[in-house]
Design a protein around this motif. Structure first.
Motif, PDB file in Angstrom:
ATOM      1  N   LYS A 249      -5.933  -5.041   4.189  1.00 25.70           N
ATOM      2  CA  LYS A 249      -6.681  -3.787   4.247  1.00 25.70           C
ATOM      3  C   LYS A 249      -7.204  -3.544   5.666  1.00 25.70           C
ATOM      4  O   LYS A 249      -7.123  -2.414   6.181  1.00 25.70           O
ATOM      5  CB  LYS A 249      -7.852  -3.827   3.257  1.00 25.70           C
ATOM      6  CG  LYS A 249      -7.443  -3.735   1.796  1.00 25.70           C
ATOM      7  CD  LYS A 249      -8.664  -3.815   0.884  1.00 25.70           C
ATOM      8  CE  LYS A 249      -8.289  -3.653  -0.572  1.00 25.70           C
ATOM      9  NZ  LYS A 249      -9.467  -3.755  -1.477  1.00 25.70           N
TER      10      LYS A 249
ATOM     11  N   THR B 281      -4.153  -2.709   8.155  1.00 24.76           N
ATOM     12  CA  THR B 281      -3.492  -1.412   7.993  1.00 24.76           C
ATOM     13  C   THR B 281      -4.459  -0.239   7.921  1.00 24.76           C
ATOM     14  O   THR B 281      -4.038   0.919   8.079  1.00 24.76           O
ATOM     15  CB  THR B 281      -2.640  -1.414   6.711  1.00 24.76           C
ATOM     16  OG1 THR B 281      -3.503  -1.616   5.583  1.00 24.76           O
ATOM     17  CG2 THR B 281      -1.588  -2.514   6.759  1.00 24.76           C
TER      18      THR B 281
ATOM     19  N   ASP C 135       3.057   0.606   3.400  1.00 28.50           N
ATOM     20  CA  ASP C 135       2.869  -0.611   4.189  1.00 28.50           C
ATOM     21  C   ASP C 135       3.116  -1.824   3.298  1.00 28.50           C
ATOM     22  O   ASP C 135       2.577  -1.913   2.183  1.00 28.50           O
ATOM     23  CB  ASP C 135       1.451  -0.682   4.742  1.00 28.50           C
ATOM     24  CG  ASP C 135       1.207   0.324   5.850  1.00 28.50           C
ATOM     25  OD1 ASP C 135       1.548   0.011   7.007  1.00 28.50           O
ATOM     26  OD2 ASP C 135       0.689   1.417   5.558  1.00 28.50           O
TER      27      ASP C 135
ATOM     28  N   PHE D 147       0.847  -1.183   0.000  1.00 26.25           N
ATOM     29  CA  PHE D 147       0.000   0.000   0.000  1.00 26.25           C
ATOM     30  C   PHE D 147       0.889   1.242   0.000  1.00 26.25           C
ATOM     31  O   PHE D 147       1.927   1.264   0.664  1.00 26.25           O
ATOM     32  CB  PHE D 147      -0.879   0.062   1.257  1.00 26.25           C
ATOM     33  CG  PHE D 147      -1.856  -1.067   1.397  1.00 26.25           C
ATOM     34  CD1 PHE D 147      -3.048  -1.078   0.686  1.00 26.25           C
ATOM     35  CD2 PHE D 147      -1.593  -2.127   2.259  1.00 26.25           C
ATOM     36  CE1 PHE D 147      -3.958  -2.112   0.840  1.00 26.25           C
ATOM     37  CE2 PHE D 147      -2.496  -3.162   2.415  1.00 26.25           C
ATOM     38  CZ  PHE D 147      -3.681  -3.160   1.698  1.00 26.25           C
ATOM     39  N   GLY D 148       0.487   2.250  -0.737  1.00 27.15           N
ATOM     40  CA  GLY D 148       1.177   3.535  -0.680  1.00 27.15           C
ATOM     41  C   GLY D 148       2.272   3.726  -1.695  1.00 27.15           C
ATOM     42  O   GLY D 148       2.930   4.777  -1.684  1.00 27.15           O
TER      43      GLY D 148
ATOM     44  N   ARG E 213      -5.733   0.650   5.207  1.00 27.94           N
ATOM     45  CA  ARG E 213      -5.370   1.272   3.931  1.00 27.94           C
ATOM     46  C   ARG E 213      -6.267   0.785   2.808  1.00 27.94           C
ATOM     47  O   ARG E 213      -6.889  -0.271   2.897  1.00 27.94           O
ATOM     48  CB  ARG E 213      -3.914   0.952   3.562  1.00 27.94           C
ATOM     49  CG  ARG E 213      -2.862   1.316   4.584  1.00 27.94           C
ATOM     50  CD  ARG E 213      -2.709   2.818   4.755  1.00 27.94           C
ATOM     51  NE  ARG E 213      -2.301   3.515   3.543  1.00 27.94           N
ATOM     52  CZ  ARG E 213      -1.033   3.688   3.158  1.00 27.94           C
ATOM     53  NH1 ARG E 213      -0.041   3.189   3.896  1.00 27.94           N
ATOM     54  NH2 ARG E 213      -0.741   4.375   2.070  1.00 27.94           N
ATOM     55  N   SER E 214      -6.280   1.536   1.732  1.00 31.37           N
ATOM     56  CA  SER E 214      -6.938   1.120   0.497  1.00 31.37           C
ATOM     57  C   SER E 214      -5.954   1.301  -0.650  1.00 31.37           C
ATOM     58  O   SER E 214      -4.940   2.006  -0.516  1.00 31.37           O
ATOM     59  CB  SER E 214      -8.207   1.941   0.254  1.00 31.37           C
ATOM     60  OG  SER E 214      -7.896   3.324   0.157  1.00 31.37           O
TER      61      SER E 214
END
Length: 246
Positions: free
Chosen positions: A227, A230, A187, A167-168, A232-233
């Motif tokens: 997901k 964290t 991440d 992610f990121g 996160r998407s």
């Protein structure tokens, strides 16, 4: 030092005893320098590293969102990774030489590439780690597009497949070669290994496709867990290229 077991394995079909192992020593040194450099710009967080077997052959199967995915996989994984990397990356002078020096494996994506397959199998048969992107190219990272290469290598070697979700590495709206903003959080989440027994030559297409489907489901479950873990998407699909008026 090569063991008798790996010597026998390298002679199994497809044979990998006639190809050279990718460079290793430079990869080991580059990892420490690379971590130092990346941490100066990004907040990199690792999750689930205990899921990576400490010894023996391993296949790292990662989603593919941005241009940073490859360096991050090689630099931050608990063990050095020799990843299949599109051959076009090796055509750019210094970059191509550098990728070879840090042990990455050129892969022609537009046709069958037996040389890349043999080198990757050589890595696994030597008890080391290879990396692969089952989606085949950068995109949404949601694992909707799927190729069978990871399943093939698992069947050919018996190596466990460790799912990796990043992610990121690309921001929403960013292009395929864009970088996240300075100070951004990245991440990397390693999941529980997917295991399948090795199948001797010849392996049927139906076997590969069946295992590939199970692996895709395993990675999709890991993506959902990552997901949740964290918060996160993923950044969504790549933007459509802008067409110039004639």
């Amino acid at each position: 030092m090569t063991t008798g077991i790996s010597d026998r394995a390298r002679r199994e079909l497809p044979r990998s005893d006639e190809v050279a192992h990718p460079v290793r020593w430079m990869l080991y040194r580059f990892r420490w320098f690379g971590r130092w450099g990346i941490r100066r710009r990004y907040d990199v967080r690792l999750h689930g590293t205990e899921n990576v077997p400490a010894t023996g052959p391993v296949i790292m199967a990662s989603n593919h969102v941005g241009i940073m995915d490859g360096p991050l996989l090689a630099i931050y994984s608990p063990r050095p990774v020799h990843a299949l990397t599109k051959s076009e990356m090796f055509e750019h002078g210094f970059l191509g030489r550098f990728l070879l020096l840090v042990g990455q494996i050129p892969l022609h994506r537009t046709f069958s590439d037996p040389s890349a397959v043999k080198i990757a199998l050589h890595v696994l048969r030597q008890g080391r780690v290879m990396g692969i992107y089952p989606e085949g190219a950068r995109g949404s990272g949601e694992l909707h597009r799927w190729h069978h290469g990871a399943a093939y290598f698992a069947l050919a070697s018996g190596a466990p497949v460790v799912p990796v979700i990043m992610f990121g590495t690309r921001e929403p709206g960013g292009g395929a070669s864009s970088l996240p903003h300075k100070g951004g959080r990245i991440d990397i989440v390693y999941g529980e290994p997917f295991r399948v027994d090795a199948v001797p030559w010849p392996r049927r297409r139906e076997q590969v496709e069946q295992v590939s489907k199970l692996l895709q489901e395993h990675m999709q479950v890991h993506l959902d867990r990552a997901k949740a873990l964290t918060g996160r998407s993923l950044p969504g699909p790549l933007p459509e290229p802008i067409e110039e008026n004639e």
